[in-house]
Design a protein around this motif. Structure first.
Motif, PDB file in Angstrom:
ATOM      1  N   GLY A   1       1.083  -1.204   0.260  1.00 13.92           N
ATOM      2  CA  GLY A   1       0.136  -0.101  -0.074  1.00 13.92           C
ATOM      3  C   GLY A   1       0.892   1.159   0.004  1.00 13.92           C
ATOM      4  N   THR A   2       0.530   2.453  -0.512  1.00 13.37           N
ATOM      5  CA  THR A   2       1.220   3.430  -0.292  1.00 13.37           C
ATOM      6  C   THR A   2       0.576   4.205   0.799  1.00 13.37           C
ATOM      7  OG1 THR A   2      -0.435   4.294  -2.163  1.00 13.37           O
ATOM      8  CG2 THR A   2       1.610   3.839  -2.847  1.00 13.37           C
ATOM      9  N   VAL A   3       1.522   4.745   1.573  1.00 16.54           N
ATOM     10  CA  VAL A   3       1.350   5.550   2.854  1.00 16.54           C
ATOM     11  C   VAL A   3       1.369   6.865   2.788  1.00 16.54           C
ATOM     12  CG1 VAL A   3       1.922   5.488   5.367  1.00 16.54           C
ATOM     13  CG2 VAL A   3       2.400   3.517   4.349  1.00 16.54           C
ATOM     14  N   ARG A   4       0.284   7.292   2.998  1.00 14.59           N
ATOM     15  CA  ARG A   4      -0.099   8.781   3.148  1.00 14.59           C
ATOM     16  C   ARG A   4       0.648   9.165   4.455  1.00 14.59           C
ATOM     17  NH1 ARG A   4      -6.054  10.208   3.186  1.00 14.59           N
ATOM     18  NH2 ARG A   4      -5.064  12.418   3.384  1.00 14.59           N
ATOM     19  N   MET A   5       1.896  10.269   4.092  1.00 13.85           N
ATOM     20  CA  MET A   5       2.497  10.442   5.361  1.00 13.85           C
ATOM     21  C   MET A   5       1.830  11.749   5.967  1.00 13.85           C
ATOM     22  SD  MET A   5       4.658   8.072   5.581  1.00 13.85           S
ATOM     23  CE  MET A   5       6.254   8.142   6.082  1.00 13.85           C
ATOM     24  N   ARG A   6       0.975  11.718   6.854  1.00  9.01           N
ATOM     25  CA  ARG A   6       0.163  12.770   7.356  1.00  9.01           C
ATOM     26  C   ARG A   6      -0.050  12.753   8.630  1.00  9.01           C
ATOM     27  NH1 ARG A   6      -6.588  12.560   7.074  1.00  9.01           N
ATOM     28  NH2 ARG A   6      -6.860  14.652   7.643  1.00  9.01           N
ATOM     29  N   SER A   7      -0.051  14.074   9.179  1.00  5.93           N
ATOM     30  CA  SER A   7      -0.230  14.103  10.466  1.00  5.93           C
ATOM     31  C   SER A   7      -1.535  14.984  10.747  1.00  5.93           C
ATOM     32  CB  SER A   7       0.961  14.881  11.269  1.00  5.93           C
ATOM     33  OG  SER A   7       1.955  14.056  11.593  1.00  5.93           O
ATOM     34  N   LEU A   8      -2.290  14.632  11.619  1.00 10.61           N
ATOM     35  CA  LEU A   8      -3.492  15.614  12.050  1.00 10.61           C
ATOM     36  C   LEU A   8      -3.564  15.341  13.705  1.00 10.61           C
ATOM     37  CD1 LEU A   8      -6.261  16.647  10.974  1.00 10.61           C
ATOM     38  CD2 LEU A   8      -7.055  14.330  11.419  1.00 10.61           C
TER      39      LEU A   8
END
Ligand code: FAD
Length: 391
Positions: A263-270
């Motif tokens: 899977g492609t990992v969305r490098m996101r912070s929230l």
């Protein structure tokens, strides 16, 4: 037949929802867990596996750590690689006996589901919450078939894409969202671990992280271009890049095997602030997201669940709302600390300027940061305090 009324309606049977439900149920607080997926799916959904010592202590206190302690592996080191050299970092003597356990998240969810059902808990699989009404009064969870569950409190433990956060009126939460420039391809393989600890390889071609899962399964993360998809990464390219990025100037063995999931990992912070609106409390990924570097997401979700459980138990057994009222403030301080650490670690591990003319310079800066980490006892102590997690 679904209960028409409960004290706590828990949406989501992930780590946060299940730990919360077990703790509430054991303290005599009535709750119902709604989970949109079936039991099989939930028990086999592979995600994180690195469990912090303080979470293990918490599970042990509640007699929920039996399988983890029996079959999980202790991890007391992390390795960095750069330029063909290893830079091992042992937790001792700085960690005071603390270590990580490697125990796949889905195994722990399975244990929690078993414990909750054995205690007589009410858990509804294949039952999706569609909406939540009257959040500031007596909340009602609406189900797909038109039925409703009336609750005193709703716990939104339904992950990044659930309904709970979206049920809150626009503007009531301040959600700080950050999209990293980095992208990762996540690869799960039927391959025995090639190391007994996490390997973070810093490489000009991009980062490569190797994490063991079980004696026969390993996960690899490969930094990739932001626009790349799985189609750009046939299995031969995956293993070729893993070999290049993890390469050492000394003999070592990379175990490979069939790729079972990617899977492609969305490098996101929230981070959403507050983690509450009226009678709806958010926990875990429903309230905050961190990229997988440093293994914090799963641990934060479990820590939220514990704190929320303690607050709600007090609220329902003694009528004292102070702890549940302080839940958001208490957790946000810790969540921001974890965000800061992960942000720092993202820049340590990932190759900045991936694929651009700046990459060579930025990679040298990255290398200097690693050298400083392993050469400076003060820097190393600060790193371990957050990485192992004893603050
Ligand atoms: C590929 C991958 C790798 C990861 N690796 C790591 C790692 O190495 N270390 C780490 O710490 N973290 C890792 N994470 C993050 C970690 O898995 C999450 O932080 C953790 O799952 C959060 O737990 P949660 O209970 O808050 O949410 P979730 O685990 O997402 O659980 C939410 C539950 O709610 C259910 N749900 C959603 N909507 C509804 C609805 N409307 N009605 C009813 N049920 C609903 C979902 O089906 C799900 O079961 C990884 C995540 C991914 C995707």
């Amino acid at each position: 037949m679904l209960n028409e009324r409960t004290q706590v309606g828990v949406i989501g049977a992930g780590p946060a929802g299940m730990l919360l439900a077990v703790l509430l149920r054991r303290a005599g607080v009535d709750c119902v867990v709604l989970e949109r997926r079936d039991r099989e799916y939930v028990a086999n959904r592979a995600r994180g596996a690195t469990v912090e010592h303080r979470v293990v202590d918490l599970l042990r206190r509640h007699d929920l750590a039996g399988n983890l302690l029996r079959t999980g592996a202790v991890e007391d080191a992390v390795e960095f690689r750069l330029g063909g050299r290893r830079y091992p970092v042992r937790y001792e003597p700085l960690a005071g006996g603390r270590s990580h356990y490697i125990y796949p998240q889905q195994f722990l969810v399975r244990d929690l589901v078993d414990a909750y059902l054995a205690d007589g808990g009410d858990l509804r699989f294949e039952t999706a919450a569609e909406a939540i009404d009257d959040l500031t009064g007596q909340p009602r969870i609406r189900l797909a078939d038109g039925r409703e569950l009336r609750c005193d409190v709703v716990a939104g433990c339904d992950g990044e894409y659930g309904v709970a956060r979206r049920a809150i009126p626009a503007g009531a939460l301040r959600c700080a969202d950050y999209q990293y420039d980095y992208a990762w391809l996540s690869v799960l393989a039927e391959a025995p671990p090639s190391s007994d600890c996490v390997i973070n390889a810093l490489h000009e071609s991009g980062a490569c992280v190797h994490v063991r899962r079980t004696p026969t399964v390993s996960r690899f993360y490969l930094q990739c271009g932001r626009d790349e998809t799985r189609a750009d990464w046939p299995d031969e390219r995956i293993w070729k890049e893993v070999r290049i990025r993890l390469a050492l100037d000394e003999p070592w063995t990379l175990h490979t095997g069939p790729v079972t999931d990617t899977g492609t990992v969305r490098m996101r912070s929230l981070v959403c602030d507050p983690m509450r609106y009226g009678s709806l409390f958010l926990a875990g990924d429903a309230a905050h997201i961190v990229p997988p570097v440093g293994g914090k997401g799963f641990n934060l979700a479990l820590a939220d669940a514990q704190e929320l459980a303690l607050g709600l138990i007090e609220r329902f057994t003694t009528g004292d709302h102070r702890r549940s009222d302080a839940y958001s403030q208490h957790r946000l301080a810790r969540i921001w600390r974890a965000q800061e650490f992960v942000h720092w670690m993202m820049d340590l591990v990932n190759t900045p300027g991936y694929g651009t003319a700046d990459a060579a310079f930025l990679h040298r800066v990255q290398a200097a940061r690693l050298t400083r980490l392993v050469d400076s006892p003060a820097y190393l102590a600060a790193f371990l305090e957050d990485y192992v997690g004893w603050w």
